[in-house]
Design a protein around this motif. Structure first.
Motif, PDB file in Angstrom:
ATOM      1  N   GLU A 259       1.056  -1.166  -0.003  1.00  0.00           N
ATOM      2  CA  GLU A 259       0.212   0.061  -0.091  1.00  0.00           C
ATOM      3  C   GLU A 259       0.914   1.282  -0.013  1.00  0.00           C
ATOM      4  O   GLU A 259       0.648   2.290  -0.828  1.00  0.00           O
ATOM      5  CB  GLU A 259      -1.052   0.067   1.267  1.00  0.00           C
ATOM      6  CG  GLU A 259      -2.119  -1.139   1.301  1.00  0.00           C
ATOM      7  CD  GLU A 259      -1.788  -2.384   2.004  1.00  0.00           C
ATOM      8  OE1 GLU A 259      -2.430  -2.987   2.395  1.00  0.00           O
ATOM      9  OE2 GLU A 259      -0.310  -2.476   2.206  1.00  0.00           O
ATOM     10  N   GLN A 260       1.973   1.269   0.657  1.00  0.00           N
ATOM     11  CA  GLN A 260       3.050   2.671   0.695  1.00  0.00           C
ATOM     12  C   GLN A 260       3.466   2.538  -0.583  1.00  0.00           C
ATOM     13  O   GLN A 260       3.671   3.707  -1.037  1.00  0.00           O
ATOM     14  CB  GLN A 260       4.041   2.096   1.738  1.00  0.00           C
ATOM     15  CG  GLN A 260       3.516   2.218   3.222  1.00  0.00           C
ATOM     16  CD  GLN A 260       4.671   2.142   4.259  1.00  0.00           C
ATOM     17  OE1 GLN A 260       5.743   1.779   3.654  1.00  0.00           O
ATOM     18  NE2 GLN A 260       4.324   2.121   5.529  1.00  0.00           N
ATOM     19  N   ASP A 263       0.909   4.228  -2.855  1.00  0.00           N
ATOM     20  CA  ASP A 263       0.651   5.609  -2.244  1.00  0.00           C
ATOM     21  C   ASP A 263       1.918   6.554  -2.715  1.00  0.00           C
ATOM     22  O   ASP A 263       1.712   7.839  -3.142  1.00  0.00           O
ATOM     23  CB  ASP A 263       0.397   5.850  -0.649  1.00  0.00           C
ATOM     24  CG  ASP A 263      -0.869   4.987  -0.456  1.00  0.00           C
ATOM     25  OD1 ASP A 263      -1.580   4.630  -1.415  1.00  0.00           O
ATOM     26  OD2 ASP A 263      -1.045   4.772   0.770  1.00  0.00           O
ATOM     27  N   LYS A 266       1.931   7.648  -6.468  1.00  0.00           N
ATOM     28  CA  LYS A 266       0.991   8.526  -6.574  1.00  0.00           C
ATOM     29  C   LYS A 266       1.555  10.088  -6.000  1.00  0.00           C
ATOM     30  O   LYS A 266       1.242  10.990  -6.803  1.00  0.00           O
ATOM     31  CB  LYS A 266      -0.588   8.444  -5.705  1.00  0.00           C
ATOM     32  CG  LYS A 266      -1.307   7.089  -6.294  1.00  0.00           C
ATOM     33  CD  LYS A 266      -2.534   7.012  -5.423  1.00  0.00           C
ATOM     34  CE  LYS A 266      -3.397   5.932  -5.694  1.00  0.00           C
ATOM     35  NZ  LYS A 266      -4.596   5.681  -5.071  1.00  0.00           N
TER      36      LYS A 266
END
Length: 302
Positions: A259-260, A263, A266
C-alpha cells in the motif's frame, strides 16, 4: 509515473524503490518489520504495476539482494537495479571480490554498482578502479558510482571521472548539496543522481517529531505551514520539492507494505510547488542544524 531520461534510449522512473526493508527492519518510522517473502513479492509487483522501473539494494541490506533475485527469477517484470558494496575486512581487494561474487550470485548483472560508503571511495578509489572497471567489461554491471553522506563527498565523487552515478541524502530539511551548487556540477557531469532520505529517515511522515530530534520540531512546523499554504501534506511537499530540482534522476523511497508503494507512486505525480514555496523551503533549510541531525542519525551523538 514520471520518468527521467538517463541515456538517449533509457528512462528511469522518478521513484526508485528502496529495498532495505525487504531484507531487515529499518527506519525510525518502521512499524511492520521485515516482510515475508510473499509480502516482499507483492511489494515488488505493486512497484512494477505502478510504473516503477528502478530498485535500490545493497549487500549490507540483510537478505534484500537474495529476495530481489528470487523475485526476478520468477517474474517477467524487469527493473534497473542498483546495488552497493562495503569493505569491512583487512584485505580490501579480497573483500571487494567476495561482495561482487555475492551480488552476482543473488542478482546476476546489476545496472549500477556503488561504493556504499563514500569514505571508502576516498580511501580505495584508485585501488578499486581496475577491478570495478573489469566488472563492467565482464558485463556484470553497466555503471559505477558511490553513495555519499556529506557535501564534501559529492566533491570527491566529481573528481572520479570514471564513475557515472551517485546517491545523495537530501530533503526539505537538508539543503547542503543545493546550497553548495553541487547539483549543477553533477548535472554538467551527466551523472545519474539518486536522492535518498527524502522523508528524513521517516521523520517527515510522523505526526510528532521523536524526542531525539525535538530540536528539529520548530523547522518541521515551519515546513508544515508552507505545505498548508500549498494545499499539500508534508509528504507531498517533500516529494514535489526534490522531484523538481534540476539534475535529479530518481527519488529512493523505502516502503514497508504494498500500500505504501502504491501511495508513494501517486506522490510522484503531485502538482509543482509555487516559486514562493520553493523559496520558503530553501530559507528554512538554511536554518536547520543539519550537522547535529546527521550526527544523531549516524550514531555519532545521542
Amino acid at each position: 509515473m514520471v520518468y527521467a531520461e538517463i541515456t538517449a534510449k533509457e528512462q528511469l522512473s522518478k521513484f526508485t524503490l528502496g529495498t532495505v526493508q525487504l531484507g531487515m527492519q529499518y527506519g525510525m518510522a518502521n512499524k511492520t518489520g521485515q516482510p515475508s517473502t510473499e509480502e516482499a513479492f507483492r511489494i515488488l509487483d505493486t512497484a512494477a504495476a505502478s510504473g516503477v522501473n528502478s530498485l535500490d539494494t545493497a549487500v549490507a541490506y540483510g537478505t534484500s539482494e537474495k529476495v530481489i533475485g528470487e523475485y526476478l527469477r520468477q517474474s517477467q517484470n524487469r527493473f534497473f537495479v542498483t546495488s552497493k558494496f562495503k569493505v569491512l575486512g583487512e584485505e580490501p581487494l579480497k573483500e571487494l571480490a567476495a561482495q561482487q561474487n555475492q551480488t552476482w550470485e543473488h542478482l546476476g548483472k546489476v545496472d549500477m554498482y556503488f561504493f556504499h560508503d563514500a569514505k571508502e571511495m576516498c580511501t580505495y578509489g584508485k585501488q578499486f578502479r581496475e577491478p570495478l572497471e573489469r566488472m563492467r567489461e565482464q558485463g556484470r554491471t553497466r555503471m559505477l558510482g558511490a553513495s555519499v553522506y556529506e557535501a564534501d563527498e559529492v566533491e570527491a565523487f566529481l573528481e572520479n571521472d570514471w564513475m557515472q552515478g551517485i546517491q545523495i541524502p537530501m530533503s526539505i530539511l537538508d539543503s547542503r548539496v543545493v546550497e553548495r551548487g553541487l547539483l549543477e556540477e553533477l548535472e554538467k557531469r551527466g551523472a545519474v543522481v539518486f536522492v535518498r532520505s527524502v522523508f528524513f529517515q521517516g521523520l517527515l511522515c510522523m505526526d510528532q517529531v521523536p524526542e531525539k530530534y525535538e530540536f528539529l520540531a520548530p523547522y518541521v512546523e515551519e515546513l508544515r505551514d508552507i505545505a498548508k499554504s500549498e494545499e499539500m501534506t508534508l509528504q507531498e511537499m517533500s516529494v514535489a520539492y526534490i522531484r523538481d530540482l534540476p539534475g535529479i534522476s530518481s527519488l529512493v523511497l523505502g516502503c514497508e507494505t504494498w500500500e505504501q508503494v502504491r501511495d508513494n507512486a501517486k506522490l510522484l505525480s503531485i502538482k509543482n510547488l509555487t516559486p514562493g514555496a520553493v523559496e520558503a523551503i530553501r530559507a528554512v533549510g538554511k536554518k536547520v542544524p543539519i550537522a547535529e541531525a546527521m550526527d544523531r542519525i549516524l550514531g555519532k551523538k545521542k
